[in-house]
Design a protein around this motif. Sequence first.
Motif: not given
Ligand code: NI
Length: 226
Positions: A92-99, A152-154, A158-160
């Motif tokens: 999984h990949f928990g909630t984060h914002v991309d660099t 595609l999303y901004p 925040l996403h996971r």
């Molecule tokens: Ni990401």
Amino acid sequence: MLITIPDILTTEEVTQARAVLDAAEWVDGKVTAGYQAQAVKENLQLPEGHPAAVKLDEMVLAALARSPQFMSASLPLKVFPPMFNRYTGGGHFGTHVDTAIRALVSTGQRIRTDVSATLFLTQPDQYDGGELIVEDTYGLHNVKLPAGYMVLYPATSLHRVTPVTRGARVSSFFWIQSMIRTDGDRTLLYDLDTAIQRLAKETPGSPIGVQLTGVYHNLLRRWAEM
Ligand code: NI
């Protein structure tokens, strides 16, 4: 704006990509994650510059170039070479914002990540979980698409990715530096372009279409960063 684009890759291309990826050696996905994301990331990736990734990059980039919807929605200036990941066994990949800024390993060239993209390479019935959940001011968007489809999303969102509890979820993911930095401006141009395309279909040769096309290009001229 979150949009899904169907059939970016053909069925044959998906099969070909999966054959290459299924035979590749994967590494821990933490290698490309920033400090905050490392703590919440449990997946596998192909290392940047891996021969399999380089081979598939050409396929994905060619597919993007033939998609008018991708062009209209992202108005790309630079596309980060597509990367590939695999979630399995609870990955999984928990909630984060991309660099915000990423540098290419090969050249050191920096790219500002304005738009995030996930191109699905596994059919949804092949795995449980593995949903991409994107947060925005309107709430949560839950994304799980057929193989060959892209979202595609901004990149500001925040996403996971929820845990994959059966099977494996293989995808390509990458970022776009857009000529239009902010999501609101990009959305406006996308809506205008979509309306112009509809008008051209419903009322071919309309002088209103010509006028609106002028407005579109003049806004793009005003806002585009190159
Ligand atoms: Ni990401």
